[in-house]
Write a protein that holds these residues in place. Structure first.
Motif, PDB file in Angstrom:
ATOM      1  N   GLN C  61       0.811  -1.224   0.000  1.00 46.47           N
ATOM      2  CA  GLN C  61       0.000   0.000   0.000  1.00 46.47           C
ATOM      3  C   GLN C  61       0.840   1.268   0.000  1.00 46.47           C
ATOM      4  OE1 GLN C  61      -2.549  -0.670   3.383  1.00 46.47           O
ATOM      5  NE2 GLN C  61      -3.269  -2.611   2.522  1.00 46.47           N
ATOM      6  N   GLN C  62       2.014   1.221   0.621  1.00 48.34           N
ATOM      7  CA  GLN C  62       2.836   2.437   0.681  1.00 48.34           C
ATOM      8  C   GLN C  62       4.165   2.261  -0.049  1.00 48.34           C
ATOM      9  OE1 GLN C  62       2.540   4.765   4.369  1.00 48.34           O
ATOM     10  NE2 GLN C  62       1.550   3.004   5.315  1.00 48.34           N
ATOM     11  N   GLN C  63       4.357   1.103  -0.657  1.00 48.06           N
ATOM     12  CA  GLN C  63       5.593   0.842  -1.416  1.00 48.06           C
ATOM     13  C   GLN C  63       6.845   1.094  -0.576  1.00 48.06           C
ATOM     14  OE1 GLN C  63       2.910   2.745  -3.146  1.00 48.06           O
ATOM     15  NE2 GLN C  63       2.336   0.599  -3.437  1.00 48.06           N
ATOM     16  N   LEU C  64       6.755   0.716   0.683  1.00 47.19           N
ATOM     17  CA  LEU C  64       7.893   0.879   1.583  1.00 47.19           C
ATOM     18  C   LEU C  64       8.318  -0.470   2.154  1.00 47.19           C
ATOM     19  CD1 LEU C  64       6.821   4.022   3.659  1.00 47.19           C
ATOM     20  CD2 LEU C  64       8.539   3.920   1.833  1.00 47.19           C
ATOM     21  N   GLY C  65       9.614  -0.608   2.380  1.00 45.29           N
ATOM     22  CA  GLY C  65      10.112  -1.834   2.995  1.00 45.29           C
ATOM     23  C   GLY C  65      11.347  -1.543   3.825  1.00 45.29           C
ATOM     24  N   PHE C  66      11.765  -2.548   4.606  1.00 44.57           N
ATOM     25  CA  PHE C  66      12.981  -2.406   5.391  1.00 44.57           C
ATOM     26  C   PHE C  66      14.108  -3.177   4.705  1.00 44.57           C
ATOM     27  CE2 PHE C  66       9.680  -1.779   8.636  1.00 44.57           C
ATOM     28  CZ  PHE C  66      10.095  -0.546   9.115  1.00 44.57           C
ATOM     29  N   ALA C  67      15.237  -2.529   4.566  1.00 45.95           N
ATOM     30  CA  ALA C  67      16.394  -3.204   3.994  1.00 45.95           C
ATOM     31  C   ALA C  67      17.489  -3.275   5.050  1.00 45.95           C
ATOM     32  CB  ALA C  67      16.898  -2.457   2.768  1.00 45.95           C
ATOM     33  N   TYR C  92      16.056  -0.187  18.804  1.00 46.28           N
ATOM     34  CA  TYR C  92      15.744   1.222  19.063  1.00 46.28           C
ATOM     35  C   TYR C  92      15.754   1.992  17.750  1.00 46.28           C
ATOM     36  CZ  TYR C  92      20.860   1.973  18.920  1.00 46.28           C
ATOM     37  OH  TYR C  92      22.186   2.024  18.550  1.00 46.28           O
ATOM     38  N   PHE C  93      15.139   3.157  17.751  1.00 45.14           N
ATOM     39  CA  PHE C  93      15.141   4.038  16.585  1.00 45.14           C
ATOM     40  C   PHE C  93      16.388   4.903  16.622  1.00 45.14           C
ATOM     41  CE2 PHE C  93      10.665   3.082  17.173  1.00 45.14           C
ATOM     42  CZ  PHE C  93      10.250   2.828  15.880  1.00 45.14           C
ATOM     43  N   GLU C  94      17.152   4.898  15.569  1.00 39.57           N
ATOM     44  CA  GLU C  94      18.306   5.789  15.506  1.00 39.57           C
ATOM     45  C   GLU C  94      17.913   7.089  14.814  1.00 39.57           C
ATOM     46  OE1 GLU C  94      22.631   4.378  14.572  1.00 39.57           O
ATOM     47  OE2 GLU C  94      21.949   5.710  12.959  1.00 39.57           O
ATOM     48  N   SER C  95      16.957   6.991  13.907  1.00 36.42           N
ATOM     49  CA  SER C  95      16.424   8.168  13.206  1.00 36.42           C
ATOM     50  C   SER C  95      15.084   7.753  12.609  1.00 36.42           C
ATOM     51  CB  SER C  95      17.385   8.625  12.106  1.00 36.42           C
ATOM     52  OG  SER C  95      17.349   7.701  11.028  1.00 36.42           O
ATOM     53  N   LYS C  96      14.479   8.661  11.851  1.00 39.30           N
ATOM     54  CA  LYS C  96      13.215   8.304  11.189  1.00 39.30           C
ATOM     55  C   LYS C  96      13.429   7.281  10.082  1.00 39.30           C
ATOM     56  CE  LYS C  96      12.344  12.619  10.503  1.00 39.30           C
ATOM     57  NZ  LYS C  96      11.800  13.893  10.000  1.00 39.30           N
ATOM     58  N   PHE C  97      14.683   7.104   9.709  1.00 39.01           N
ATOM     59  CA  PHE C  97      15.020   6.222   8.591  1.00 39.01           C
ATOM     60  C   PHE C  97      15.584   4.874   9.052  1.00 39.01           C
ATOM     61  CE2 PHE C  97      15.575  10.616   7.297  1.00 39.01           C
ATOM     62  CZ  PHE C  97      14.889  10.667   6.094  1.00 39.01           C
ATOM     63  N   ARG C  98      16.039   4.834  10.293  1.00 41.87           N
ATOM     64  CA  ARG C  98      16.904   3.733  10.664  1.00 41.87           C
ATOM     65  C   ARG C  98      16.550   3.159  12.034  1.00 41.87           C
ATOM     66  NH1 ARG C  98      22.680   3.141   8.966  1.00 41.87           N
ATOM     67  NH2 ARG C  98      22.171   5.046   7.801  1.00 41.87           N
ATOM     68  N   THR C  99      16.534   1.821  12.097  1.00 41.84           N
ATOM     69  CA  THR C  99      16.398   1.125  13.376  1.00 41.84           C
ATOM     70  C   THR C  99      17.641   0.267  13.597  1.00 41.84           C
ATOM     71  OG1 THR C  99      15.149  -0.604  12.226  1.00 41.84           O
ATOM     72  CG2 THR C  99      13.864   1.013  13.460  1.00 41.84           C
ATOM     73  N   VAL C 122      17.229   0.029   7.349  1.00 42.70           N
ATOM     74  CA  VAL C 122      16.769   1.334   6.869  1.00 42.70           C
ATOM     75  C   VAL C 122      15.447   1.162   6.117  1.00 42.70           C
ATOM     76  CG1 VAL C 122      19.017   2.456   6.752  1.00 42.70           C
ATOM     77  CG2 VAL C 122      18.205   1.094   4.803  1.00 42.70           C
ATOM     78  N   CYS C 123      14.646   2.208   6.153  1.00 46.45           N
ATOM     79  CA  CYS C 123      13.376   2.197   5.436  1.00 46.45           C
ATOM     80  C   CYS C 123      13.609   2.725   4.021  1.00 46.45           C
ATOM     81  CB  CYS C 123      12.353   3.068   6.168  1.00 46.45           C
ATOM     82  SG  CYS C 123      10.684   2.952   5.466  1.00 46.45           S
ATOM     83  N   MET C 124      13.072   2.004   3.036  1.00 43.10           N
ATOM     84  CA  MET C 124      13.302   2.360   1.626  1.00 43.10           C
ATOM     85  C   MET C 124      12.007   2.266   0.842  1.00 43.10           C
ATOM     86  SD  MET C 124      16.755   0.457   0.439  1.00 43.10           S
ATOM     87  CE  MET C 124      18.328   1.291   0.605  1.00 43.10           C
ATOM     88  N   ASN C 125      11.939   3.074  -0.217  1.00 40.26           N
ATOM     89  CA  ASN C 125      10.827   2.883  -1.150  1.00 40.26           C
ATOM     90  C   ASN C 125      11.214   1.839  -2.209  1.00 40.26           C
ATOM     91  OD1 ASN C 125      12.411   4.141  -3.102  1.00 40.26           O
ATOM     92  ND2 ASN C 125      11.493   6.150  -2.728  1.00 40.26           N
ATOM     93  N   GLN C 126      10.303   1.581  -3.146  1.00 38.06           N
ATOM     94  CA  GLN C 126      10.557   0.486  -4.075  1.00 38.06           C
ATOM     95  C   GLN C 126      11.609   0.823  -5.132  1.00 38.06           C
ATOM     96  OE1 GLN C 126       6.931  -1.422  -5.399  1.00 38.06           O
ATOM     97  NE2 GLN C 126       6.350  -1.996  -3.325  1.00 38.06           N
ATOM     98  N   LYS C 127      12.032   2.085  -5.161  1.00 36.39           N
ATOM     99  CA  LYS C 127      13.191   2.431  -6.007  1.00 36.39           C
ATOM    100  C   LYS C 127      14.489   2.329  -5.218  1.00 36.39           C
ATOM    101  CE  LYS C 127      10.570   5.542  -8.969  1.00 36.39           C
ATOM    102  NZ  LYS C 127      10.099   6.937  -9.063  1.00 36.39           N
ATOM    103  N   ARG C 128      14.391   1.804  -4.019  1.00 36.92           N
ATOM    104  CA  ARG C 128      15.537   1.649  -3.121  1.00 36.92           C
ATOM    105  C   ARG C 128      16.165   2.992  -2.741  1.00 36.92           C
ATOM    106  NH1 ARG C 128      16.728  -3.205  -1.736  1.00 36.92           N
ATOM    107  NH2 ARG C 128      18.821  -2.672  -1.061  1.00 36.92           N
ATOM    108  N   GLN C 129      15.300   3.988  -2.562  1.00 35.67           N
ATOM    109  CA  GLN C 129      15.739   5.274  -2.009  1.00 35.67           C
ATOM    110  C   GLN C 129      15.323   5.324  -0.546  1.00 35.67           C
ATOM    111  OE1 GLN C 129      13.288   7.298  -4.797  1.00 35.67           O
ATOM    112  NE2 GLN C 129      15.009   7.947  -6.083  1.00 35.67           N
ATOM    113  N   LEU C 130      16.173   5.924   0.287  1.00 34.65           N
ATOM    114  CA  LEU C 130      15.848   6.098   1.697  1.00 34.65           C
ATOM    115  C   LEU C 130      14.515   6.821   1.834  1.00 34.65           C
ATOM    116  CD1 LEU C 130      18.916   7.198   3.831  1.00 34.65           C
ATOM    117  CD2 LEU C 130      17.564   5.106   3.989  1.00 34.65           C
ATOM    118  N   ALA C 131      13.690   6.393   2.748  1.00 34.91           N
ATOM    119  CA  ALA C 131      12.393   7.031   2.982  1.00 34.91           C
ATOM    120  C   ALA C 131      12.127   7.009   4.483  1.00 34.91           C
ATOM    121  CB  ALA C 131      11.297   6.271   2.231  1.00 34.91           C
ATOM    122  N   PRO C 132      11.494   8.060   5.002  1.00 33.18           N
ATOM    123  CA  PRO C 132      11.186   8.028   6.444  1.00 33.18           C
ATOM    124  C   PRO C 132      10.110   6.982   6.737  1.00 33.18           C
ATOM    125  CG  PRO C 132      10.211   9.966   5.415  1.00 33.18           C
ATOM    126  CD  PRO C 132      11.035   9.299   4.354  1.00 33.18           C
TER     127      PRO C 132
END
Lengths: 146, 146, 146, 146
Positions: C61-67, C92-99, C122-132
């Protein structure tokens, strides 16, 4: 053979050969290759026959792929770490939708196959509905058929 | 059924059920489970029927193990990430050396199986020679057979 | 902790526990678990912490995944066939992008971990760009944090 | 370098190169290689540096093997189906018991590595106790070290 007149009796492709080296990852604690891995080697060999780039473009550009419908595999002999096995592959078109693959795995200097298999593949779109193989692909894969 | 009078017509075990959750590792880029992984789920289910401890002791103390001789598998339907599938298992003794397993994989709320398979297992010693199953094991596994 | 005020010092999640049974598929011919498989168990455990359905919907639904960005793993002890190991997980959360995930694998009755790891996702969209990460997801995953 | 005078500062081996083709089995539904598989490619590359036959004989004849003690891996970039990646490998002896490997994975025409790793391997006997590498093996592996 042309794409429009598929034969009713199988016309086999030439026999293709492909080497696979057996690594740690392939074995289990019984000391030999873990049996589902044989299906991986058969698939690698098929990807080399069809061409990984062709498969990649088929998926990206035409949203088509090959799915395994049936695998019938017999394991005659164990395969060991550090073996370099010879995967032998022949196939024929059963219809515009389906190919049938006769594949076997041979240990070095073996007089009979360690593993033999018959594997049926169907062409599908990305919704997993049966789809005919593109005529150009059939023509391409038919090269050298008896 | 006793260990000394194996039946000539199959007496099936009860049907066993075992859940498998589908993780990232199970899928491939086509979006569904990579087909050799189904053989893994079938094996996990068999290990639960026989008992992992029993298999472990059989190997360590009697140098005996089960090897897959044949797998005939049909993939009717794709299985997806996050599915929790139901692996159903029945088996019978074909001889003192061999068991035959009827197994299937069911997606949640499915009305037919996504994957069906017949798998033959043989008992072997650590030199990979056929060996009869110990009578005590046959007795143990025969519990509840029709 | 709220999605808008991420802490500068780590606030750890509670410790989650997850069992993994070791099957044939997990071992290699040396008799113990093949080391890359530990990364699979850690991932399964993370998927249970986050929720496979949540991951599935995030992707669809949001085209987001964890890599996985980084894994630092130490193998102190071998893990054997038929073991049921306890995978312990805190993050823990290190940032909005990273656990950042602290995970370990414990054999039955062990007094120290067989495997320990620090894993960054890290959280990424389906183009493998960092996403919050979506704020609702952060809120959800923050439940019970110290 | 001789087996008896191990250096205190690392003397690196030459850089070895090894190709790996990415098959269906290597990917997951996110479309790229599933991260634990990178550890498999690194191990295959190490097996080619050491020699699979040498590893096989070491295990069979001297009951010795190499176990991964630590892996620290960073995934900078996704690797895709049909890629043929270049696995680059260098190592040094840290002691008679331990080797340290610097490995990386390069996509075709890449200007930086997709994956980098430092991997520590220890020599062990079949009871999983630390054991010194045989001097002849150290000599053999030291060929070409700076």
């Amino acid at each position: 053979m042309s794409a429009t007149t598929l034969p009713t009796t199988p016309h086999y492709s030439p026999e293709y050969r492909f080497n696979v080296q057996i690594y740690y990852e392939d074995t289990d604690f019984s000391g030999v290759v873990y049996h589902p891995n044989f299906l991986k080697y058969f698939e690698r060999a098929r990807e080399h026959v069809i061409g990984a780039e062709i498969l990649h473009n088929l998926w990206q550009q035409q949203q088509l792929g090959f799915a395994v419908y049936r695998t019938d595999m017999v394991c005659h002999d164990g395969v060991e770490f550090a073996d370099i096995v010879d995967v032998r592959t022949q196939f024929y078109f059963e219809s515009k939708f389906r190919t049938v693959w006769k594949q076997s795995i041979w240990r070095p200097n073996a007089t009979k196959a360690a593993v033999t298999a018959t594997i049926e593949m169907v062409c599908m779109n990305q919704k997993r509905q049966l789809a005919p193989m593109p005529p150009s692909l059939i023509t391409q894969l038919s090269a050298g058929m008896a």
